[in-house]
Motif scaffolding. Structure first.
Motif, PDB file in Angstrom:
ATOM      1  N   ARG A   1     -10.056   7.773   9.375  1.00 45.16           N
ATOM      2  CA  ARG A   1      -9.636   9.064   9.930  1.00 45.16           C
ATOM      3  C   ARG A   1      -8.892   8.755  11.215  1.00 45.16           C
ATOM      4  NH1 ARG A   1     -12.690  14.793  10.546  1.00 45.16           N
ATOM      5  NH2 ARG A   1     -11.708  15.494  12.467  1.00 45.16           N
ATOM      6  N   ALA A   2      -7.601   9.067  11.234  1.00 46.17           N
ATOM      7  CA  ALA A   2      -6.749   8.756  12.389  1.00 46.17           C
ATOM      8  C   ALA A   2      -6.351  10.046  13.072  1.00 46.17           C
ATOM      9  CB  ALA A   2      -5.509   7.980  11.946  1.00 46.17           C
ATOM     10  N   GLY A   3      -6.857  10.265  14.295  1.00 46.53           N
ATOM     11  CA  GLY A   3      -6.444  11.416  15.075  1.00 46.53           C
ATOM     12  C   GLY A   3      -5.001  11.258  15.499  1.00 46.53           C
ATOM     13  N   GLN A   4      -4.264  12.364  15.462  1.00 45.19           N
ATOM     14  CA  GLN A   4      -2.831  12.303  15.685  1.00 45.19           C
ATOM     15  C   GLN A   4      -2.444  12.815  17.063  1.00 45.19           C
ATOM     16  OE1 GLN A   4      -1.476  13.045  11.095  1.00 45.19           O
ATOM     17  NE2 GLN A   4      -1.308  14.731  12.498  1.00 45.19           N
ATOM     18  N   SER A   5      -1.373  12.252  17.591  1.00 40.85           N
ATOM     19  CA  SER A   5      -0.813  12.742  18.843  1.00 40.85           C
ATOM     20  C   SER A   5      -0.314  14.161  18.649  1.00 40.85           C
ATOM     21  CB  SER A   5       0.345  11.845  19.288  1.00 40.85           C
ATOM     22  OG  SER A   5       1.097  12.467  20.310  1.00 40.85           O
ATOM     23  N   GLY A   6      -0.411  14.955  19.695  1.00 43.65           N
ATOM     24  CA  GLY A   6       0.036  16.344  19.590  1.00 43.65           C
ATOM     25  C   GLY A   6       1.486  16.551  19.937  1.00 43.65           C
TER      26      GLY A   6
ATOM     27  N   ILE B   1      -5.181  -2.880   9.239  1.00 46.62           N
ATOM     28  CA  ILE B   1      -4.799  -1.548   8.769  1.00 46.62           C
ATOM     29  C   ILE B   1      -5.109  -0.508   9.849  1.00 46.62           C
ATOM     30  CG2 ILE B   1      -5.200   0.222   7.014  1.00 46.62           C
ATOM     31  CD1 ILE B   1      -5.930  -1.986   5.062  1.00 46.62           C
ATOM     32  N   GLY B   2      -6.257  -0.638  10.493  1.00 46.81           N
ATOM     33  CA  GLY B   2      -6.619   0.294  11.555  1.00 46.81           C
ATOM     34  C   GLY B   2      -5.624   0.276  12.698  1.00 46.81           C
ATOM     35  N   ARG B   3      -5.188  -0.918  13.094  1.00 47.88           N
ATOM     36  CA  ARG B   3      -4.198  -1.015  14.183  1.00 47.88           C
ATOM     37  C   ARG B   3      -2.893  -0.359  13.774  1.00 47.88           C
ATOM     38  NH1 ARG B   3      -6.449  -6.241  14.683  1.00 47.88           N
ATOM     39  NH2 ARG B   3      -4.745  -7.132  13.439  1.00 47.88           N
ATOM     40  N   TYR B   4      -2.497  -0.578  12.523  1.00 52.80           N
ATOM     41  CA  TYR B   4      -1.243   0.006  12.061  1.00 52.80           C
ATOM     42  C   TYR B   4      -1.332   1.533  12.060  1.00 52.80           C
ATOM     43  CZ  TYR B   4       2.803   1.116   9.221  1.00 52.80           C
ATOM     44  OH  TYR B   4       3.983   1.645   8.765  1.00 52.80           O
ATOM     45  N   LEU B   5      -2.459   2.080  11.624  1.00 50.22           N
ATOM     46  CA  LEU B   5      -2.616   3.529  11.604  1.00 50.22           C
ATOM     47  C   LEU B   5      -2.560   4.107  13.015  1.00 50.22           C
ATOM     48  CD1 LEU B   5      -5.490   3.907   8.974  1.00 50.22           C
ATOM     49  CD2 LEU B   5      -3.059   4.331   8.631  1.00 50.22           C
ATOM     50  N   THR B   6      -3.233   3.442  13.956  1.00 44.42           N
ATOM     51  CA  THR B   6      -3.231   3.910  15.338  1.00 44.42           C
ATOM     52  C   THR B   6      -1.816   3.951  15.898  1.00 44.42           C
ATOM     53  OG1 THR B   6      -5.444   3.005  15.694  1.00 44.42           O
ATOM     54  CG2 THR B   6      -4.144   3.486  17.647  1.00 44.42           C
ATOM     55  N   THR B   7      -1.042   2.893  15.635  1.00 46.06           N
ATOM     56  CA  THR B   7       0.339   2.832  16.118  1.00 46.06           C
ATOM     57  C   THR B   7       1.204   3.859  15.411  1.00 46.06           C
ATOM     58  OG1 THR B   7       0.093   0.474  16.568  1.00 46.06           O
ATOM     59  CG2 THR B   7       2.335   1.335  16.413  1.00 46.06           C
ATOM     60  N   THR B   8       1.056   3.949  14.103  1.00 45.89           N
ATOM     61  CA  THR B   8       1.899   4.829  13.304  1.00 45.89           C
ATOM     62  C   THR B   8       1.748   6.282  13.720  1.00 45.89           C
ATOM     63  OG1 THR B   8       1.816   3.355  11.393  1.00 45.89           O
ATOM     64  CG2 THR B   8       2.348   5.665  10.965  1.00 45.89           C
ATOM     65  N   PHE B   9       0.523   6.722  13.916  1.00 46.10           N
ATOM     66  CA  PHE B   9       0.291   8.126  14.204  1.00 46.10           C
ATOM     67  C   PHE B   9       0.146   8.403  15.699  1.00 46.10           C
ATOM     68  CE2 PHE B   9      -1.146   7.595   9.797  1.00 46.10           C
ATOM     69  CZ  PHE B   9      -0.255   8.469   9.208  1.00 46.10           C
ATOM     70  N   GLN B  10       0.423   7.376  16.515  1.00 51.10           N
ATOM     71  CA  GLN B  10       0.424   7.529  17.967  1.00 51.10           C
ATOM     72  C   GLN B  10      -0.831   8.289  18.424  1.00 51.10           C
ATOM     73  OE1 GLN B  10       4.190   9.090  19.373  1.00 51.10           O
ATOM     74  NE2 GLN B  10       5.245   8.252  17.588  1.00 51.10           N
TER      75      GLN B  10
ATOM     76  N   SER C   1      -6.274  11.525   7.013  1.00 49.81           N
ATOM     77  CA  SER C   1      -7.345  10.804   6.345  1.00 49.81           C
ATOM     78  C   SER C   1      -6.698   9.850   5.350  1.00 49.81           C
ATOM     79  CB  SER C   1      -8.272  11.777   5.616  1.00 49.81           C
ATOM     80  OG  SER C   1      -9.264  11.081   4.908  1.00 49.81           O
ATOM     81  N   VAL C   2      -7.045   8.575   5.442  1.00 47.87           N
ATOM     82  CA  VAL C   2      -6.404   7.545   4.633  1.00 47.87           C
ATOM     83  C   VAL C   2      -7.447   6.831   3.786  1.00 47.87           C
ATOM     84  CG1 VAL C   2      -5.022   5.428   4.664  1.00 47.87           C
ATOM     85  CG2 VAL C   2      -4.627   7.208   6.387  1.00 47.87           C
ATOM     86  N   LEU C   3      -7.243   6.819   2.475  1.00 48.13           N
ATOM     87  CA  LEU C   3      -8.052   6.006   1.575  1.00 48.13           C
ATOM     88  C   LEU C   3      -7.263   4.758   1.223  1.00 48.13           C
ATOM     89  CD1 LEU C   3      -9.505   8.570  -1.001  1.00 48.13           C
ATOM     90  CD2 LEU C   3     -10.537   7.741   1.103  1.00 48.13           C
ATOM     91  N   ALA C   4      -7.849   3.598   1.474  1.00 54.93           N
ATOM     92  CA  ALA C   4      -7.207   2.325   1.135  1.00 54.93           C
ATOM     93  C   ALA C   4      -8.081   1.596   0.130  1.00 54.93           C
ATOM     94  CB  ALA C   4      -6.994   1.471   2.377  1.00 54.93           C
ATOM     95  N   TYR C   5      -7.475   1.160  -0.956  1.00 53.71           N
ATOM     96  CA  TYR C   5      -8.156   0.358  -1.975  1.00 53.71           C
ATOM     97  C   TYR C   5      -7.614  -1.058  -1.899  1.00 53.71           C
ATOM     98  CZ  TYR C   5      -9.995   4.663  -3.953  1.00 53.71           C
ATOM     99  OH  TYR C   5     -10.666   5.849  -4.125  1.00 53.71           O
ATOM    100  N   VAL C   6      -8.532  -2.006  -1.741  1.00 51.97           N
ATOM    101  CA  VAL C   6      -8.165  -3.413  -1.576  1.00 51.97           C
ATOM    102  C   VAL C   6      -8.983  -4.240  -2.564  1.00 51.97           C
ATOM    103  CG1 VAL C   6      -8.015  -5.348   0.050  1.00 51.97           C
ATOM    104  CG2 VAL C   6      -7.757  -2.990   0.885  1.00 51.97           C
ATOM    105  N   PRO C   7      -8.347  -5.164  -3.308  1.00 49.92           N
ATOM    106  CA  PRO C   7      -9.137  -6.053  -4.180  1.00 49.92           C
ATOM    107  C   PRO C   7     -10.238  -6.739  -3.376  1.00 49.92           C
ATOM    108  CG  PRO C   7      -6.826  -6.267  -4.684  1.00 49.92           C
ATOM    109  CD  PRO C   7      -6.900  -5.391  -3.460  1.00 49.92           C
ATOM    110  N   ARG C   8     -11.425  -6.792  -3.959  1.00 50.50           N
ATOM    111  CA  ARG C   8     -12.576  -7.313  -3.242  1.00 50.50           C
ATOM    112  C   ARG C   8     -12.346  -8.714  -2.697  1.00 50.50           C
ATOM    113  NH1 ARG C   8     -18.133  -5.541  -3.683  1.00 50.50           N
ATOM    114  NH2 ARG C   8     -17.427  -4.061  -5.251  1.00 50.50           N
ATOM    115  N   ASP C   9     -11.639  -9.561  -3.460  1.00 47.91           N
ATOM    116  CA  ASP C   9     -11.447 -10.943  -3.015  1.00 47.91           C
ATOM    117  C   ASP C   9     -10.410 -11.058  -1.895  1.00 47.91           C
ATOM    118  OD1 ASP C   9      -9.223 -10.339  -4.492  1.00 47.91           O
ATOM    119  OD2 ASP C   9      -9.325 -12.095  -5.817  1.00 47.91           O
ATOM    120  N   ARG C  10      -9.704  -9.968  -1.580  1.00 49.38           N
ATOM    121  CA  ARG C  10      -8.727  -9.985  -0.482  1.00 49.38           C
ATOM    122  C   ARG C  10      -9.219  -9.201   0.735  1.00 49.38           C
ATOM    123  NH1 ARG C  10      -3.513  -7.947  -3.643  1.00 49.38           N
ATOM    124  NH2 ARG C  10      -2.623  -7.824  -1.554  1.00 49.38           N
ATOM    125  N   TYR C  11     -10.351  -8.491   0.572  1.00 46.42           N
ATOM    126  CA  TYR C  11     -10.832  -7.660   1.669  1.00 46.42           C
ATOM    127  C   TYR C  11     -11.593  -8.496   2.695  1.00 46.42           C
ATOM    128  CZ  TYR C  11     -13.411  -4.077   4.220  1.00 46.42           C
ATOM    129  OH  TYR C  11     -13.931  -3.297   5.216  1.00 46.42           O
TER     130      TYR C  11
END
Length: 494
Positions: free
Chosen positions: A463-468, A433-442, A415-425
């Motif tokens: 919430r990124a499900g992880q490879s087993g 970020i979602g693509r990176y999480l998917t790749t990172t946790f396979q 479970s990942v909480l990301a805080y981003v300045p409103r003017d950059r979101y």
């Protein structure tokens, strides 16, 4: 429903006039359909659902529905899903069942999950009498001792052209109705089991601290006071000292089904590794987490899982009493400091931080904890929560990107909480970020939840499900540490 003459007005009075006109047509035909049936079937329909219907169409629908209601085998639902004659692309779904909670939201959830648009929907409840064969002998028999309340769902949905897909939809709906029935029938036995667990903790306390036991008992009582929708219960026992196996005969509700696994890695059971064994041996009594299984009863969500550890006379951990269901809305709207178990966690963080409760920092920390994602607050350990809460507190002073990953204690997801300045979101940043999480946790990105507080920051929870795979598991700790470093370097600034 076919497009015919508009009803006389779009408000409820127009609906009532249209329904009365349909009842008069049936009377003129000398139909067997009672006027009271027509009134209850359509009287509370949303005006927009009947906007394009004429009295003749409603009269025809009422006759078909009355015929469908005429016979039903006791104790089982009766269902039909078939094309509407003369209405291209539209199917009618009708379900007659014993009246019980969760029917409508469970059926609607399945239709939505299949992408079937609901064109119209009514759900009257009738008081009826039937003979031993299930034939209707009395309608609206409110005074009869043997009268039963029956739910009647009538809706128009997108037509399912493929017979195999239509059969699959009907089978899924029947399976869901069976789950609803099992959950409702076993509600009182599940509550009784919970009270037995509470009594056992009070009379034969486990070898844990008194405060821990007291807070756990208070939390279990809080659950029983309408703050948790009980859908399943089952006991588990360690076999050969390593495998936590279900005691099948203790299953209630959804967990009557021996195939339902609350903890699994993708499609495989969770293995009790040394790390998980160490977690289970911690000096805590409760395990509160999200199940791997998703509920099809009441609302579509991962089941909430509450485990109560079981000990033998020598103090050895021997198993678990396990309850599954869904926290009710009060669990999310009550102050965290008013919920047992959570209140102690929150108070310990505040005390450890050492801020004056009347100071700006003290009030800000309380706000951080009260607005922390509630499901996360139930699951996170105190050490991680302390550090995360201070990180978030510092963001108010200097808004910037921050990523806070928490690994599930059973190693199923991050479970990942990301805080981003409103003017950059933006949607692009969120997707990156979602693509990176998917790749990172396979694995796969199973959900994300944006939150826009009254501050310069946007919070998004993933919430990124992880490879087993064993290799993937061995890399997760370093991945979690890398996420925050990547954020601070501005890697997702677009």
């Amino acid at each position: 429903m076919n497009r015919q003459a508009n009803p006389p007005g779009d408000d409820q009075s127009g609906v009532l006039a249209l329904v009365a006109a349909a009842a008069r047509l049936l009377a003129e035909r000398k139909s067997a359909v009672p006027e009271a049936f027509v009134a209850k079937l359509f009287g509370l329909a949303a005006p927009e659902d009947l906007r394009h219907c004429g009295a003749a169409e409603l009269a025809n629908i009422a006759e078909q529905s009355w015929s469908f209601l005429a016979e039903r085998r006791p104790g089982t639902p009766k269902m039909r899903l078939e094309p509407v004659a003369g209405a291209r692309g539209v199917a009618v779904l009708e379900i007659v069942n014993d009246d019980m909670p969760f029917l409508v939201d469970s059926v609607v959830g399945e239709l939505n999950s299949r992408g079937l648009e609901i064109r119209s929907f009514v759900h009257p409840v009738f008081q009826v009498r039937r003979d031993a064969a299930g034939r209707l002998v009395d309608f609206e028999a409110s005074q009869a001792a043997d009268a039963r309340r029956e739910s009647f769902i009538h809706c128009h949905v997108d037509e399912v052209d493929d017979p195999a897909q239509r059969a699959a939809a009907v089978q899924a709906l029947n399976d869901i109705l069976a789950e609803v029935r099992a959950s409702v029938q076993d509600w009182r036995p599940m509550l009784a089991r919970l009270r037995e667990v509470i009594a056992e903790l009070q009379t034969k306390p486990p070898p844990l601290g008194g405060e821990e036991i007291g807070e756990a008992i208070a939390f279990l009582k809080w659950m029983a006071e309408g703050n948790f929708t009980f859908l399943g219960a089952r006991d588990y026992a360690f076999t050969d000292g390593e495998v936590l196996a279900p005691v099948i005969e203790t299953g209630l509700g959804l967990l009557r089904n021996s195939g339902v696994r609350l903890l699994q890695h993708w499609n495989r059971p969770v293995i009790i590794t040394l790390a998980i064994r160490a977690f289970l041996q911690e000096q805590t009594l409760l395990i509160i987490t999200k199940s791997s299984a998703r509920s099809r009863v009441h609302r579509r969500a991962h089941l909430d899982y509450v485990g109560v550890k079981r000990f033998d006379r020598t103090g050895k951990l021997i198993g678990e009493h396990r309850f599954c269901g869904l926290f009710t809305s009060t669990a999310y709207t009550q102050p965290a400091r008013g919920i047992p178990y959570l209140r102690r966690k929150v108070d310990r963080i505040i005390q450890r931080a050492g801020f004056d409760s009347a100071s700006h920092s003290g009030k800000a920390l309380v706000n951080v904890l009260e607005t922390y994602p509630r499901d996360e607050l139930f699951q996170i350990d105190e050490e991680s929560l302390y550090h995360f809460a201070l990180e978030i507190l510092h963001l108010d002073e200097r808004p910037r990107v921050r990523v806070l990953p928490r690994r599930d204690r059973f190693d199923r997801y991050v479970s990942v909480l990301a805080y981003v300045p409103r003017d950059r979101y933006s949607g692009q940043i969120r997707a990156a970020i979602g693509r990176y999480l998917t790749t990172t946790f396979q694995g796969r990105l199973s959900a994300y939840y944006p939150f826009f507080p009254e501050s310069p920051l946007v919070r998004v929870q993933w919430r990124a499900g992880q490879s087993g795979s064993r290799r993937a598991r061995s890399r997760r700790r370093s991945h979690c540490a890398q996420l925050d470093r990547r954020a601070t370097r501005g890697a997702w600034d677009g």
